[in-house]
Design an enzyme around this catalytic site. Structure first.
Site, mmCIF file in Angstrom:
data_model
loop_
_atom_site.group_PDB
_atom_site.id
_atom_site.type_symbol
_atom_site.label_atom_id
_atom_site.label_comp_id
_atom_site.label_asym_id
_atom_site.label_seq_id
_atom_site.Cartn_x
_atom_site.Cartn_y
_atom_site.Cartn_z
ATOM 1 N N LYS A 179 1.529 -14.715 -3.685
ATOM 2 C CA LYS A 179 1.314 -15.135 -2.294
ATOM 3 C C LYS A 179 0.114 -14.396 -1.717
ATOM 4 C CE LYS A 179 2.625 -14.084 1.883
ATOM 5 N NZ LYS A 179 1.426 -14.583 2.560
ATOM 6 N N GLU A 254 1.504 -0.680 -2.607
ATOM 7 C CA GLU A 254 0.180 -0.104 -2.297
ATOM 8 C C GLU A 254 -0.050 -0.331 -0.816
ATOM 9 O OE1 GLU A 254 -1.289 1.616 -4.467
ATOM 10 O OE2 GLU A 254 -0.058 0.999 -6.155
ATOM 11 N N CYS A 288 -8.578 -0.240 2.618
ATOM 12 C CA CYS A 288 -7.541 0.792 2.711
ATOM 13 C C CYS A 288 -8.102 2.173 2.373
ATOM 14 C CB CYS A 288 -6.395 0.453 1.774
ATOM 15 S SG CYS A 288 -6.963 0.199 0.073
ATOM 16 N N GLU A 390 -3.269 4.262 11.293
ATOM 17 C CA GLU A 390 -4.291 3.472 10.598
ATOM 18 C C GLU A 390 -4.839 2.399 11.541
ATOM 19 O OE1 GLU A 390 -3.158 0.581 7.587
ATOM 20 O OE2 GLU A 390 -4.785 1.268 6.294
#
Ligand code: NAD
Length: 487
Positions: A179, A254, A288, A390
Site C-alpha cells: 500500500k 521504520e 526522515c 518531528e
C-alpha cells in the site's frame, strides 16, 4: 511500453490485473505545486483486500518455489523497465510529490531501480547457518519465505521506499500486498504497469491504493498477513503495534526522526556548510533522516550560522518541473499548515527566525501551490517542542555547544533515535561520539551516503527492526533450526 499515468483515474493491481476498487469509490489526488486535483485514486477497502489475499495465496505456492535466479531475472527486468522509463517516472514523482524533478530522477527513481537490482542479486547470495555440536549433532537453519506479507510506505520518497520494501520481500519468495501512500500513489501505479510488462506472475505483487485508516488498517489486521513492513510516522507505528498485538505478526517499523547534526570547530568549513544545508533541506526537509537539530561548537557558531543562512538563501525555489529548481513544494496543504504552525510555535517559544519563516506565493502555474521558505531558527532551548517534535519540513534550529560531552548530551536528549551526523576532522572524537550517540545510523563527514548492505533503521520512537541487506532478507524469512543427532 511507455508508462502512461499523468492525468487519470488510477487502479489497483490485483492478480496481475489493473482493477477499479470494488466499491467504485475514489479519492482526489492533488498536485502540491498547483493545489489542483489532477487524478483519482481508488478508495480501496476490505473487499479489494480479500481479492488480493486470495491472489497472493494462490501465487505463493509457485513463487516461493521458484529458484532465486529465476526470481532475480524477473526482478532485474523490472529494474530495467524503471531505468527505461526514468524520465516519465521522475516527472510523475515531481508532479505527485512536489519534489524537484532533478532530485526525483537522480535520487528517487535511480534508487528505486537500484533497490530492486540489489535485492534480486542479494537473494541469490543469501545463505543460512549451520552449527556443529562436536561429535553429537549438526544443526542447520532453513530460511523459508513467510507467505503473504504487507508493505506500507509513506509519501516522502514514494517509489524509493515502496521498492525498498517490496524488493526483499519478493526476492525471498513472499507474495506481497503493498500500500503506497494515498498522498503520492502515482509512481506505484506506473510500477504496477511495469510489473505486468516484466512478466511478474499474477498475484505475486498486489498494490492496493487508499487511505491508511481504511485499507491500511484492514491490511495490518488481516489474519492471513504474516508480516508488516511499515515506514511512516511514529504515531501510526504505535497504532499498528496495538492493532496487531494479539496476532503474533512479524513487524518492522521504520518511523520518524528528529536528527542531530554535530558541527565541530575543526570541520572542513565550506563543505560542511554545503552538506549541513543539504541535510536540513533536501526534499523540502521531508526526509526522515534530515538533520533538523543543528549543534555548532561555540567558537564557530556565529561564523557557521551566518554561512549556513547565506547558503540556504541561495536555494532556487520554484516549479518542481523546472530543472533549475532546488527546492519545491510541500506535499499537501495540511502538511504545509502543520509546518507553518510549528514556525509560529517556535517564535512563541522564544525562537528567532534567522531566515525564511513564511509561506511563498509563486507566480503562474504554481500560484496556488504549497511552498514555504527554508527556515532556520535560533535561540530555542533543547527541550522545547520545536526541538523535540518531528516537523518533517523545511525547518531546522541552530544551537551552540562548548564541549564534546555537551554536544552528546544535547544530541541524545530526544525521544527519537534514527540518524545523526558528525562533522569534524578529529577521527578519535568521531569514533567516540559515534559509539555514544543513541541513533541507528551515524554519518561522519557525510549525510545520506547509503550502502544498501548496511542495517537501516532507528531506536526509541524511531522504530524497531532494521531494513537493508541481510536484515531485510532475514525479516522476510522464517528461520527454522533442524537438529540431527549423529547415531
Ligand atoms: P503516515 O504514518 O501518516 O503514513 C504512512 C503510510 O501508512 C501511508 O501509506 C498511510 O496511508 C499508512 N497508514 C496510515 N495510517 C495507517 C493505519 N492505521 N494502518 C495502516 N496503515 C496506515 O506517514 P506519512 O505522513 O506518510 O510519512 C511521514 C512519516 O514517515 C514521517 O514521520 C517520517 O519520518 C516517516 N518516515 C520514516 C522513514 C524511516 O525509514 N524511518 C522513512 C520515510 C519516512
Amino acid at each position: 511500453m511507455p508508462v502512461t499515468a499523468e492525468n487519470l483515474t488510477i487502479k489497483n493491481l490485483i492478480n496481475g490485473e489493473l482493477l477499479e476498487p470494488v466499491n467504485g469509490q475514489h479519492i482526489d489526488n492533488i498536485e502540491p505545486a498547483t493545489g489542483q486535483v489532477y487524478g483519482l485514486i481508488p478508495g480501496s477497502d476490505k473487499d479489494d483486500l480479500d481479492l488480493a489475499i486470495k491472489a497472493a495465496e494462490k501465487a505463493f505456492s509457485i513463487w516461493s518455489n521458484t529458484p532465486a535466479e529465476i526470481k532475480a531475472k524477473t526482478l532485474n527486468k523490472l529494474a530495467d523497465l524503471i531505468e527505461e522509463n526514468q524520465d516519465q517516472l521522475a516527472r510523475t514523482e515531481a508532479i505527485d510529490n512536489g519534489k524537484p524533478i532533478t532530485l526525483a530522477k537522480n535520487v528517487d527513481i535511480y534508487r528505486a531501480a537500484a533497490n530492486i537490482r540489489f535485492f534480486a542479486q542479494a537473494a541469490t547470495q543469501f545463505s543460512s547457518e549451520s552449527h556443529a555440536m562436536e561429535d553429537v549433532a549438526i544443526n542447520y537453519t532453513l530460511r523459508d519465505p513467510l507467505g503473504v506479507v504487507a508493505c506500507i510506505s509513506p509519501w516522502n520518497l514514494p517509489l524509493y521506499l515502496f521498492t525498498w520494501k517490496i524488493a526483499p520481500a519478493l526476492a525471498t519468495g513472499n507474495c506481497v500486498i503493498a500500500k503506497p501512500s494515498e498522498v503520492t500513489p502515482m509512481t506505484a501505479y506506473l510500477f504496477s504497469e511495469l510489473c505486468i510488462e516484466a512478466g511478474l506472475p499474477a498475484g505475486v505483487l498486489n498494490v492496493l491504493h487508499g487511505t491508511g485508516q481504511v485499507i491500511g488498517d484492514a491490511i495490518v489486521k488481516h489474519p492471513r498477513i504474516k508480516a508488516v513492513s511499515f515506514t511512516g510516522g511514529s504515531n501510526t507505528g504505535t497504532t499498528i503495534k496495538q492493532a496487531t498485538a494479539q496476532q503474533h505478526k512479524k513487524l518492522s517499523l521504520e518511523l520518524g526522526g528528529k536528527n542531530p547534526t554535530l558541527v565541530f570547530a575543526d570541520c572542513d568549513f565550506e563543505r560542511t556548510v554545503d552538506e549541513v544545508a543539504r541535510a536540513a533541506f533536501a526534499n523540502q526537509g521531508q526526509i526522515c533522516l534530515c538533520g533538523s537539530r543543528i549543534y555548532i561548537e561555540h567558537s564557530i557558531y556565529d561564523q557557521f550560522t551566518a554561512a549556513l543562512v547565506a547558503k540556504v538563501k541561495q536555494l532556487v525555489i520554484g516549479d518542481p518541473l523546472d530543472e533549475r529548481t532546488q527546492f519545491g513544494a510541500l506535499v499537501s496543504k495540511a502538511h504545509m499548515e502543520k509546518v507553518l504552525s510549528y514556525i509560529e510555535l517556535a517564535q512563541t517559544e522564544g525562537g528567532e527566525v534567522l531566515t525564511g519563516g513564511k509561506q511563498i506565493n509563486l507566480e503562474g502555474r504554481c500560484a496556488e501551490g504549497y511552498f514555504i521558505q527554508p527556515t532556520i531558527i535560533a535561540g530555542l532551548k533543547n527541550q522545547c517542542r520545536t526541538n523535540q517534535e518531528e516537523i518533517f519540513g523545511p525547518v531546522c534550529s541552530v544551537q551552540s555547544f562548548s564541549s564534546d560531552e555537551q554536544a552528546l548530551q544535547l544530541a541524545n536528549d530526544s525521544d527519537y533515535g534514527l540518524a545523526a551526523s558528525i562533522w569534524s576532522q578529529d577521527i578519535s572524537r568521531c569514533h567516540r561520539m559515534a559509539k555514544q550517540l543513541n541513533t541507528g545510523i551515524v554519518w561522519v563527514n557525510c549525510w545520506l551516503l547509503r550502502d544498501l548492505r548496511t542495517p537501516f533503521g532507528g531506536m526509541k520512537a524511531s522504530g524497531s527492526g532494521r531494513e537493508g541487506g541481510l536484515e531485510a532478507l532475514r525479516f522476510f524469512t522464517e528461520p527454522k533450526n533442524v537438529c540431527i543427532k549423529y547415531t
